[in-house]
Each structure stands twice: as C-alpha cells, then as structure tokens.
Enzyme design. Structure first.
Site, PDB file in Angstrom:
ATOM      1  CE  LYS A 147      -1.928   2.882   2.377  1.00 18.16           C
ATOM      2  NZ  LYS A 147      -1.869   4.365   2.262  1.00 18.16           N
ATOM      3  N   GLY A 164       6.812   4.826   8.513  1.00 19.80           N
ATOM      4  CA  GLY A 164       5.969   6.012   8.638  1.00 19.80           C
ATOM      5  C   GLY A 164       6.117   6.621  10.016  1.00 19.80           C
ATOM      6  CB  SER A 165       4.011   8.999  11.833  1.00 26.74           C
ATOM      7  OG  SER A 165       2.795   8.308  12.047  1.00 26.74           O
ATOM      8  CB  THR A 166       6.487   7.394  16.333  1.00 26.96           C
ATOM      9  OG1 THR A 166       7.862   7.276  15.935  1.00 26.96           O
ATOM     10  CG2 THR A 166       6.319   6.747  17.689  1.00 26.96           C
ATOM     11  N   GLY A 189       2.784   3.742  13.749  1.00 26.36           N
ATOM     12  CA  GLY A 189       3.487   2.520  14.150  1.00 26.36           C
ATOM     13  C   GLY A 189       2.888   1.941  15.425  1.00 26.36           C
ATOM     14  CD  GLU A 239      13.214   0.547   9.558  1.00 25.21           C
ATOM     15  OE1 GLU A 239      13.652   1.443  10.316  1.00 25.21           O
ATOM     16  OE2 GLU A 239      13.830  -0.490   9.303  1.00 25.21           O
ATOM     17  CB  CYS A 265      12.324   8.714   9.213  1.00 24.33           C
ATOM     18  SG  CYS A 265      13.153   7.541   8.149  1.00 24.33           S
ATOM     19  CD  GLU A 282       9.817  12.329  12.311  1.00 22.21           C
ATOM     20  OE1 GLU A 282       8.753  11.768  12.604  1.00 22.21           O
ATOM     21  OE2 GLU A 282      10.734  11.785  11.666  1.00 22.21           O
TER      22      GLU A 282
END
Lengths: 312, 479, 275
Positions: free
Chosen positions: B183, B235-237, B240, B257, B291, B388
C-alpha cells in the site's frame, strides 16, 4: 579567533600559527560537495554569461624555454582581441610570461586593458636562495610587470619550516609593493587537502593578493577540489581579516565545461562578487579557444572549428 | 552587484505517461477495484492534478489476499535462484527506465530531480540487485537453522521516498520467498503503479507482487486482515504504535521504521567546512522529509558563532524551486497538510523564544513551499527540539563536554540515527558507543546502501532493513 | 504431615526482599510447603529500578569477563546440584530425570558462558557499501528484559529463559509462577556469583496480577514470554507494549544463535575513508 590586523592583508607569524593550528579537512566530504556542485546545469543565457566571464578572467600563458618575442607578440594580440570576428568578445585579463619577456609583452599590450603578469622566484621549482628570488622578482617588476606569480617554497613546507615559507612570501611582497602578488601552491605536489588549505592560509597571511593552484608544469595541476578548498581558505581569511583575496586556477583546464564548473564553485562558495578578474583568474593557453567556439556556437547554433580563431 | 543567475534547466516530463485513472494491481494485472472511491494525486509543486487513484477498500484487500495466496503457491515452489533471476531482471529494468521513474517521482512527490535522478533511482536499482543475490543464499545467511518466510506480507510505505521505500520493502520480501501486498502513500502512488508495470514486463508470477492504492482506511484494512502473517511499515511513530496495538491479538511478524529527531553532534575539533556540508545535507536533503534527518544540531559552544555564520551562508546558497529544474536543491513540500504542520511547529519555535533564520529566496506562487530554516537560541525543552518536524527546519542546541552532548542526543524517545563530527578517531568511537541510535554517521550524514542495515532504537521502531540483518525482517526464526 | 520448609524472598538488586505488600503464596511440593513472595506492582517497579542499575554495571564488564562470570555461575550451580535435584524430585521428577535436567542446565550455562564473547562476532558485520566508507554493523543489548519462565518443572528451562538475554548483556527480571522455588533457589547462587547486583533479578508470583504493570512499564525494553499464554494475555501485552513500542517476543527460540537475536539492537556506523 582574536587576531590583530598587521596591515590590510597580512597577519603576524603568531597569528598565522593560530590560523593554521588544528586545521582539518575531510577528503570524502570535500569531494562529495565538489561532485555535487559539478551537477549544476548551466544553459542558455547563463552559459553565455559564464563564457564571457571566463574570457575576461583568462591569463593567456606561455612559459616555455622556447618562447621568443615573436611568440609573445602573437599571444598579446590574441589577448587584446581574442575573436576578431566578434567585437563583443572582450579582452582577456592578462598575458603571463617569464621575466625576460615582460618588456615585450608590456610593449604589445600598452594600448589595452590587458595586464602583464610575470612568473618569478625561480619558477617553477623555487629551489633558489631568497636573494635570487628577490632579484628575479625585482627584475620582472622593473621590466613593467603588473602582476607577479611566485611559487611557495615547497622544500620548506615539506620540511615543516612553515616560518621560512611565510617569511619568503613576506619578503617578496615587500618587493612587489602595489604590484599584484599571486602565490602558486602547486597543489599537485602538496597532495593532501590539509596541506593545500594550510599552504593557502600561510600564503594569504604573508600578504598574497591571490593564491594560485599550479605552475602548469606538472601533470596534476589544478583540480576543482583544490579550488574549492582555496575558496574556503579565502573565506576563512576574510572572516578573520576582512581582506578579500582572489584565486587563480591554472594547470590542465582545457575546456569550457570544466571552466564553468570552477565558476560554479566560486559563485556558490564565495559569492558572485568574486566573479570578476579582480578576484578570479584562469591561467590557460588552450582554454580560450574552446570558450570562443562555445560562444560562437551559442550565437550560430553550429559547432565550430579552431581555424576560425587566431593563434595565440 | 552583478549576479550570475542560472537559467532554468528543466528535465522534460514528456517521457512519462500518466493515466487519467488507475486501478489496483492483483493477479499480475491491473484491475478495476471493488471500491468506487478515488482520490486525486497532485503535483505539490504546481497543485496540478496528475491522476486519480483508487482508494482500495476492505473487499479489495480481501481480493489482494486471494491473489497473494495464489502467488505464494507459485513463488514458494521456485528455487532461490529462480527468484533471484526475477529480481535481477527487475533491477535491470529499473536501471533502464530510471529517467522515467525519476521524473515521475519528482512530479508526484515534489523532490528535486537532482535527488530522484542521482540518489533515489540508483539506490532503488541497487536494492533489487543486492537482495536478488541473497535469494539463493538464505541457508548460509545466518548461523541459524530453520529460517522460513512468513508467507503473505503486508507493506505500507511513506511518501518521502516512494519508490526507494518500495524497493527497501519489496526486494528483501520477495528474495526471502514471501509474497507482497503493498500500500503506497496516498500522495505519492505513481511510481509504485509504474513498478507494477515492470513486474508484468518481467513476467513475475501473478499474485507475487500486489498493489492496492489508497489512504489510511486502505492501510487499516490491510493491517487488520487475518491472513497477513507479517506487516512491515515505514511512517510515523503514531501510526506505528497504532499498528502494534491493532495487531496485538495476532501472532504475526512486525517491523516498524518510524520517526526520528536525530542529533548531529559537532565537536570543536571537526573539519568545520565538511561538517557544515554534512549538517546541511542532514536536514535539507529531500526538504527534510527524512525520518533520519539530522534535525537537532548539537554544537559545541565554543564554535557556535563561527559554525552558525558558515551554516547560514551555506543555507543562503540553497536553491528552492521547481523540482524538475536540474539546479534545484530543495523542492516542494509534499502536501498542504505537511506544510501546515511545519508552519505550525516553526511558529511555536518562534513563540517559545527561538531565534529564527530563514534564507531569502523567492518561492513559487503555486504549490507548497517552505524556506530553509535554522533556529538558534533554542532550548532542549522547546517543541522544535523535541518533535519531529519532517521539514527543512534545523534546531541548534549547544553543549560543553562530550558527556553533555550524549545526554542531549539521547534525551528523546526516538533513536533512529545520529551524527558525529570530530577528526579525533577515539572520540568518534566513544561517542558512537553511547548514542542510542540504529544508524550513526561519523563525519558524514544521510548515507545509505543496500548492504547497510537501517532501523531504530527505542520509539523509532524495530527491525532492520538492508544488509544481512534486513533478511531477518522477512524470515521467521523458528525454535 | 507436611511442614513449612522455608520462606523464600524475591531477589532484586542483589538483595533478598519480601514483597512490599507482604503477600506470599504457598507452593506445595511432595513433602514440604514453601511460602514464596506474591510479587506486587510496586515490586515490579523496584525490580526495574534495580535492573536499570544492574544493566549499567553488567554493561561495564568486557565480553571476556561476562564469560567468566557465567562460567563461575555454572560452577556454583554444579556445586549445589543436589539441592536443585532435591527440589526437582520433590516437584515430581524421577531421580534420573532430575539428574538429566540438572546436567542439561549446566550444559546450557556452559554454552551461553562461552557465547558471551562470541555472539557479536556472529551477528555483526562489515558491510561492503558502494563508496569510500567504512561501514560496520555491531550489536548492542536491548536493555532491561522481563522474562516469563515456562510452567515446567525444569531447571534447564528456567535457565534457558534467562541466559539468552543475559548473555547479550541485557539485565533480566526473571518471573516464575508456581514453579518459582527453582528460581528463588537459583538466587542464592546468583548472589554468590560475580554477577553485578541487579543484572539478574528473580521474582515470584502470579503473572496475571502484574501483566499490565510489566507491559506498560516504559523502562522495560523487552518482554520475552517463554510460557504458553492465552490469546487474550498476549493481546494485553502487545497492546500495552505499543504505547512505547516495547519489543515483545513470544516463545522465542531457546537454543542456538537465534535464541539471542531477539535481545540485540543493530547499530550501524559509517565513516569516510580519506587522507
């Protein structure tokens, strides 16, 4: 660094020591930056502008044992009017010759803006006593040289006697007075980037108006990496003293594409105010021909042959 | 003063052929999705609509899983060497069509052509080459017995390096014998769609690579599907954490990641000019949409003024503008949403008391743009020093001793990357040992290689991508 | 008539401690009752504090030293093997099975002791990147690991739930339930060994009472579940873990290099090569 300015463009030895102390350069990072600058795509008007810059920044050079007054005559004429078919093409910055031919060069260029530069100080090796170098330089100036290109004492540099290298340049600067002093580092012999930056800073601190890459007498004369590093040294020196020094690249720059890449380095690392013959020069013999071809090609959209342009 | 302006040097976009509308890629061919919902993908540098892409729904994910099951039947019967051949062919084809991919990437994502051409695409091809070679050496890759592929792997990738992240995910997954449902990010789907065409061209068995475009709802459907035995996400934490939570009830593989807030430590004995370059590359590469970006400049106090002066001068030479101009250093911000987030955080930084420096450059009238930005006089407690930003914004903090540098660097929930600048070798190793980060660049920054494992400590995620270690993200270690 | 043989304590930060709640539970073996601590939330928190300190201390030892410390532990276990054998027999094992289990446990200790200075060589590598860079992936331990022992009456299984993470340099909070006598007994050998205080902590109790506290605790970097858990327990653990992206390993391998892999982080360092 708190440095006291000795005069407009020199630093005392102790301040010089402070300047070159703990000097560090990372080779891989340096090369990466220079490679990245080489990807600049210079096209159309900006290319024409660059090509014209290059012509005005050229020191047409002949430094051979076989040079004669006749040869100097040809070169000086070309320096004044590089492309007789196109009056928009400007004169070059200077002709660069051995001291014995300064008088002839001066005579040939007297009705133009073209300067006469002379190498001296036992060019290209510099392996002579200081007294001889002073005599060599004084002679060139007496003959009418507007600019003097000396070589650094590489023997002293590699022996670690930086003081001696500095003192010699100071002594030769005294001889030069207002005559423009360009100091040749011979970067191909210095090899490491830290050596190049160190030699650049010592040369600047000793009073050089310009620092120059190479004598053109060795195979690895100039490099864009060396030019970049010298630009960094010029910037650092300006930060400390306020003095704006120039750079001359010489040795192996044969085509326009390469020369434009040098201009990009100067433009981006020092700024557009360095894009003038007062602050940037190319020492070259065949470069001008390629630049002239490119200028004509931009105008006519046809690739050119060198037989359209006069011998230098 | 005379200036030398570089004339525009535009990479032609005539080479790319973008369809008006895209379906999804299952069973080895493009298909009309069950979902009738589409979203427009735009060029962030012009806001021009490039195409409409399918927003895949739960039914589409179900179909993708069916396709993947069939794919797995074929793929698992092939020898490692046969799998390798497909991956080598893909690598070669990517090289051949790299200019097309690069232009498409810059159009769809806003990154400068210089980077998509000289960084993204060469790395993409390298990833396929590298992992192709592992496909028939898995049994000797680790000193362990019983490494087995998961089966069907769901992969969700971000918009900052769309095709590169695809290669980081797809190449090792296929090499290790898994099949993939990918995706891509909703704002940058086009290169993944072109990659699907390449899979057809090399004759990759149907169902081995499946592509369902869409938004967060599509990703959620993929994550929730019970027959997916491994999820790999970049992607973003926040997302995640959502995925770890969402998959908590299932015994599946998971690698994440996630975000970062990397410290780029510059000691006073660094090679200053190269450190300036490294810091610039560390934060302004890809508009700071990285990132592992070196978003915190951790600077030894005694060189602060000299360093900042050089840094500001260097920043001023950055050329912001049309991503397709070969002379552009900084392209467009990927989306309006991201631009708003960056602007918000920068405003916070100013109101918290940071000193802001922004380069003077003209920004195009249309599209999403942000000037390269540097904060000095910032404190570790400021939002700009903790969150971030994922944009071209650098925050400077100072330190006095190496111990203090480590404390500042590690004072974050993230642990993806870090930078160290000093010419003293033993100090590099001392510092590297103490930094809690998965990737440490010493006297360089933002370097990547397929053979080099990448991934985070702490809340920057878990698992590694790249290298021999990257294989373990796609192989079950059985007891 | 059975008699209360002994009241055991948890072993935390190099000290034998009662549960701060004062609660215990009774474990009934063949001939004796044992009163063992019922670990509370607060005990978990204290154990984490101890394990954090222990981690720093354990980290300071060179791999060679770690090998020696673990080998020394094996010597002590061997010296006390009769005690363990007795507990195992009281727990229902035959003498020969108990003997075999102890022998296996000592073998496990020897194997991991010798691994402490080798695993990094086997898991790290120099990466052949394209460019003038030195690029090395080396390995570090994850930090504080909570390990949940199996329900088996097996000394070897207990050790196999501890040694993989401990060997990598993690500090360990080992939790056992109804078979905790073995672990609490092991605490005595740990205490006499050269393991730094806090490097290995032993807790006893009912895991379901502390499942939330452990899986929510941000300073526990990883949980290794060797016990069979219900789906709902696994779900709780992973959901809580997701708040701080804690590493969760369920039924990890208990032999070979792969048994260590869940407890290491890969740190990759780049450096240019130039003059």
């Amino acid at each position: 660094m708190s440095l006291t300015k000795e005069s407009k463009n020199t630093l005392s030895w102790s301040n010089t020591v402070e300047l070159i102390d703990n000097l560090r350069v990372d080779e891989v990072g340096l090369k990466e930056r220079v490679a990245s600058l080489a990807t600049r795509s210079i096209k159309k008007d900006s290319k024409l502008q660059a090509l014209n810059y290059i012509v005005t920044m050229c020191d047409l050079t002949t430094l051979e044992g076989e040079d004669t007054e006749g040869k100097i005559g040809q070169m000086a004429a070309k320096a004044i009017r590089p492309d007789p078919s196109n009056s928009e093409v400007p004169s070059v910055a200077a002709v660069c010759v051995y001291p014995a031919l300064v008088a002839k060069a001066k005579e040939m260029t007297r009705n133009s803006n073209v300067k006469v530069a002379s190498v001296s100080s036992y060019f290209p090796s510099g392996q002579a006593p200081l007294e001889s170098k002073i005599f060599d330089t004084q002679f060139a100036i007496d003959q009418g040289a507007d600019e003097i290109d000396i070589v650094i004492n590489r023997k002293a540099f590699f022996e670690g006697d930086y003081r001696k290298m500095y003192d010699e340049i100071v002594a030769l600067k005294e001889v030069c007075k207002s005559v423009h002093l360009k100091t040749i580092l011979e970067v191909g012999e210095l090899k490491t980037y830290e050596n190049i930056k160190k030699a650049s800073l010592i040369s600047l601190a000793a009073g050089s108006d310009f620092i120059k890459t190479s004598t053109g007498k060795i195979s690895n004369g100039s490099s864009r990496e060396a030019c970049y590093l010298m630009a960094k040294a010029v910037w650092d020196y300006k930060m400390v003293t306020g003095f704006k020094a120039g750079i001359k690249v010489a040795g192996g720059i044969r085509d326009s594409k390469d020369a434009i890449r040098y201009l990009v380095i100067v433009n981006e690392e020092l700024g557009p105010e360095w894009l003038s013959p007062d602050y940037f020069r190319f020492g070259a013999s065949s470069l001008v021909d390629d630049v002239l071809k490119q200028i004509k090609k931009l105008k006519t959209n046809a690739y050119q042959s060198s037989y359209y342009f006069p011998r230098g | 003063m005379k200036t030398w302006d570089y004339a525009e040097s535009i990479e032609s976009s005539a080479i790319v052929n973008i369809e008006k509308k895209y379906g999804i890629f299952l069973d080895g061919e493009f298909q009309t999705a069950n979902s009738k919902k589409f979203l427009k993908t735009i060029s962030p540098s012009t806001e021009e609509v490039l195409s409409s892409i399918t927003v895949g729904n739960k039914n589409d994910i179900d179909s993708a899983v069916d396709s993947a099951k069939n794919g797995l039947k074929i793929w698992s019967k092939l020898t490692g060497t046969e799998r390798a051949k497909y991956l080598f062919k893909l690598a070669r084809l990517i090289q051949e069509r790299s200019r097309e991919f690069a232009v498409l990437e810059s159009l769809d994502g806003g990154k400068p052509i210089k980077e998509s051409r000289d960084f993204d695409l060469p790395q993409v091809a390298a990833n396929f080459f590298y992992f192709a070679g592992w496909a028939d050496k898995l049994d000797i890759s680790w000193n362990t017995k019983g490494l087995k592929p998961y089966g069907i792997v769901g992969q969700i990738i971000p918009w900052n390096f769309p095709l590169l992240m695809l290669s980081w995910k797809v190449a090792p997954a296929l090499a290790t014998g898994n099949v993939v449902i990918l995706k891509p990010a909703e704002s940058t789907p086009l290169t993944a769609l072109l990659f699907a065409e390449l899979c057809q061209e090399v004759g990759l068995p149907p169902g081995v690579f499946n592509l369902v475009t869409g938004d967060g709802t599509t990703g959620a459907a993929l994550v929730q599907h019970p027959d997916i035995s491994k999820i790999a996400f970049t992607g973003s934490t926040a997302v995640g954490k959502y995925i770890q939570n969402e998959t908590a009830g299932r015994d599946i593989g998971l690698t994440l990641e996630l975000g970062g807030k990397a410290a780029n430590i510059v000691y006073n004995d660094a090679a200053i000019d190269q450190a300036v370059e490294g810091v610039v590359n560390g934060i302004f590469f890809n508009q700071g949409h990285v990132c592992c970006a070196g978003s915190r400049l951790v600077l030894q106090e005694d060189i602060h003024d000299e360093f900042v002066s050089k840094l500001e001068k260097r920043m001023q030479s950055l050329r912001v503008g049309n991503p397709l101009d070969k002379n552009t250093d900084i392209g467009a911000i990927n989306s309006k949403e991201q631009l708003d987030k960056i602007s918000f955080l920068v405003n916070e930084g100013v109101s918290e008391g940071g000193t802001i420096f922004q380069t003077e450059c003209e920004l195009p009238a249309n599209g999403f743009w942000f000037r390269p930005t540097l904060f000095t006089n910032a404190q570790p407690s400021y939002k700009i020093a903790r969150e971030e930003i994922f944009g071209p914004v650098l925050t400077t903090l100072t330190f006095r001793t190496p111990e203090e540098a480590i404390d500042i660097a590690n004072n974050t929930e993230y642990g993806l990357s870090a930078g160290i600048w000093t010419e003293k070798g033993s100090k590099i190793l001392w510092t590297a040992d103490r930094l809690q980060a998965g990737v440490i660049w010493a006297n360089t920054f933002n370097k990547f290689d397929p053979s080099s494992p990448f991934g985070g400590y702490k809340e920057s995620g878990f698992g590694r991508e790249g290298g021999r270690h990257g294989l373990l993200s796609y192989l079950k270690v059985q007891s | 008539m059975n008699e209360i043989k002994k009241t055991y304590k948890n072993y935390v930060g190099g000290k034998y401690v009662r549960s701060e709640s004062g609660k215990t539970f009774r474990i009934e073996l063949k001939n004796q009752f044992y009163e063992v601590p019922l670990t509370s939330r607060k005990d978990v928190r204290d154990a984490v504090v101890a394990a954090k300190k222990g981690y720093t201390e354990w980290q300071k030892l060179t791999p060679y030293n770690k090998t020696q410390v673990l080998y020394r532990l094996s010597e002590m276990v061997e010296g006390n093997s009769e005690t363990y054998q007795q507990i195992l027999q009281e727990s229902g094992l035959t003498k020969s099975k108990a003997n075999q289990d102890i022998k296996n446990a000592i073998d496990s200790l020897i194997w991991y002791a010798g691994m402490a200075d080798k695993w990094e060589q086997m898991t790290g590598n120099l990466n052949p990147v394209a460019g003038d860079y030195f690029n090395i992936s080396h390995q570090e331990s994850l930090g504080v690991v909570f390990t949940l022992n199996t329900e088996e009456n097996s000394f070897n299984q207990l050790l196999l739930s501890i040694l993989p993470s401990l060997t990598t340099g993690c500090s360990v909070i080992s939790f056992s339930g109804d078979n905790s006598i073995l672990a609490l007994k092991l605490a005595e050998d740990i205490n006499n060994s050269d393991l730094p205080s806090g490097a290995l902590n032993i807790l006893s109790g009912n895991f379901s009472q502390i499942i939330d506290d452990v899986s929510n605790h941000v300073e526990i970097n990883a949980m290794a579940i060797y016990k069979d858990l219900t789906s709902s327990d696994k779900k709780i653990i992973r959901e809580n873990a997701s708040k701080s992206l804690k590493r969760i390993v369920i039924k990890p391998p208990t032999s070979g290099l792969e048994s260590l892999l869940p407890f290491i982080e890969t740190k990759t360092v780049w450096h240019p090569k130039g003059r």
